[in-house]
Design a protein around this motif. Structure first.
Motif, short mmCIF file in Angstrom:
data_model
loop_
_atom_site.label_atom_id
_atom_site.label_comp_id
_atom_site.label_asym_id
_atom_site.label_seq_id
_atom_site.Cartn_x
_atom_site.Cartn_y
_atom_site.Cartn_z
N VAL A 48 -8.69 30.28 41.08
CA VAL A 48 -7.29 29.84 41.03
C VAL A 48 -6.38 31.00 41.39
O VAL A 48 -5.44 30.85 42.18
CB VAL A 48 -6.95 29.26 39.63
CG1 VAL A 48 -5.45 29.03 39.46
CG2 VAL A 48 -7.72 27.96 39.40
N GLY A 49 -6.64 32.18 40.85
CA GLY A 49 -5.82 33.34 41.15
C GLY A 49 -5.87 33.74 42.61
O GLY A 49 -4.83 34.06 43.21
N ILE A 50 -7.05 33.69 43.22
CA ILE A 50 -7.17 34.03 44.64
C ILE A 50 -6.42 33.01 45.49
O ILE A 50 -5.74 33.36 46.44
CB ILE A 50 -8.66 34.14 45.05
CG1 ILE A 50 -9.28 35.39 44.39
CG2 ILE A 50 -8.80 34.23 46.57
CD1 ILE A 50 -10.79 35.47 44.50
N LEU A 75 -8.78 24.40 35.69
CA LEU A 75 -8.68 23.24 36.57
C LEU A 75 -7.32 22.57 36.45
O LEU A 75 -6.78 22.06 37.42
CB LEU A 75 -9.79 22.22 36.26
CG LEU A 75 -11.21 22.66 36.52
CD1 LEU A 75 -12.19 21.57 36.09
CD2 LEU A 75 -11.41 23.05 37.98
N TRP A 76 -6.77 22.58 35.25
CA TRP A 76 -5.45 21.99 35.03
C TRP A 76 -4.42 22.70 35.90
O TRP A 76 -3.59 22.06 36.55
CB TRP A 76 -5.09 22.08 33.54
CG TRP A 76 -3.77 21.47 33.21
CD1 TRP A 76 -3.52 20.17 32.90
CD2 TRP A 76 -2.51 22.14 33.15
NE1 TRP A 76 -2.18 19.99 32.65
CE2 TRP A 76 -1.54 21.19 32.80
CE3 TRP A 76 -2.11 23.46 33.36
CZ2 TRP A 76 -0.19 21.51 32.66
CZ3 TRP A 76 -0.77 23.78 33.22
CH2 TRP A 76 0.17 22.81 32.87
N THR A 86 -12.15 24.51 45.53
CA THR A 86 -13.33 23.70 45.29
C THR A 86 -14.19 24.44 44.28
O THR A 86 -14.52 25.61 44.47
CB THR A 86 -14.15 23.49 46.58
OG1 THR A 86 -13.35 22.78 47.53
CG2 THR A 86 -15.43 22.70 46.31
N VAL A 87 -14.54 23.77 43.20
CA VAL A 87 -15.41 24.36 42.18
C VAL A 87 -16.73 23.61 42.22
O VAL A 87 -16.77 22.39 42.04
CB VAL A 87 -14.79 24.27 40.78
CG1 VAL A 87 -15.74 24.87 39.74
CG2 VAL A 87 -13.44 24.99 40.74
N GLN A 127 -8.32 16.38 34.13
CA GLN A 127 -7.30 17.42 34.29
C GLN A 127 -6.51 17.27 35.59
O GLN A 127 -5.70 18.12 35.93
CB GLN A 127 -7.96 18.80 34.22
CG GLN A 127 -8.55 19.06 32.84
CD GLN A 127 -9.08 20.46 32.71
OE1 GLN A 127 -8.31 21.41 32.68
NE2 GLN A 127 -10.39 20.59 32.64
N GLY A 128 -6.78 16.21 36.35
CA GLY A 128 -6.00 15.94 37.55
C GLY A 128 -6.65 16.35 38.85
O GLY A 128 -6.02 16.28 39.90
N CYS A 129 -7.89 16.78 38.81
CA CYS A 129 -8.63 17.16 40.02
C CYS A 129 -9.51 15.99 40.45
O CYS A 129 -9.90 15.16 39.64
CB CYS A 129 -9.53 18.37 39.76
SG CYS A 129 -8.67 19.86 39.25
N ALA A 130 -9.87 15.97 41.72
CA ALA A 130 -10.89 15.03 42.17
C ALA A 130 -12.25 15.58 41.73
O ALA A 130 -12.41 16.80 41.56
CB ALA A 130 -10.84 14.88 43.68
N GLY A 131 -13.21 14.71 41.54
CA GLY A 131 -14.52 15.17 41.09
C GLY A 131 -15.64 14.32 41.62
O GLY A 131 -15.47 13.12 41.88
#
Length: 162
Positions: A48-50, A75-76, A86-87, A127-131
């Protein structure tokens, strides 16, 4: 490999590094980050930081299930900021590194290292991400393509034998 050009990779799943490098080969300087210590939990927030520091750059984090649980709330932030993150969560149902260290030092299996029953695709969507989730090796490449081309944050859970 499936790794998009210009993509940055964050790795926190050293046990899966050989397979990861096969599908997501290194692209050059400042495109691969990992930790120099044994601490867990840096992977998802580092991605997230990158992504925040490199606007528009696809950032991919490959993390173990145990590592992901340390800071899954990142993820939030990725969802709220619509970051191209992408995780990929390698889910083997346990803190495998902790078990391996115990075995290496001749200790009994530690208590509390099982992580069965987690659903990272559901945690992502909550948390609002696609999965997405894949447990068939033949489906890995198409699932990676979907995860790596998503317009916003995407979590791909890859279930492997522990």
């Amino acid at each position: 490999g499936e790794r998009p050009a210009g993509c940055v990779l964050v790795e926190e799943a050293p046990g899966t590094r050989p397979v990861m490098c096969e599908h997501l080969p290194n692209l050059g300087p400042e495109t691969f980050y990992t930790t120099a210590s044994g601490a867990l939990g840096h992977g998802v927030p580092a991605a997230v930081g990158i992504a925040l520091g490199r606007p528009g750059t696809r950032v991919v984090a490959v993390v173990g299930d145990g590592s992901a649980m340390y800071a899954i709330q990142a993820l939030w932030s990725a969802a709220r900021l619509r970051l191209p993150v992408t995780v990929i969560v390698v889910n083997n149902g346990r803190y495998a590194t902790v078990d391996a260290f115990a075995e290496r030092f001749g200790m009994a299996k530690p208590v509390g290292t099982a992580l069965d029953g987690l659903d990272f695709a559901a945690l992502a969507t909550a948390q609002g991400c696609a999965g997405g989730r894949v447990d068939d090796p033949a489906a890995l490449v198409p699932a990676l393509r979907t995860a790596l081309t998503a317009s916003g944050p995407y979590v791909l859970e890859v279930v492997v034998d522990g």
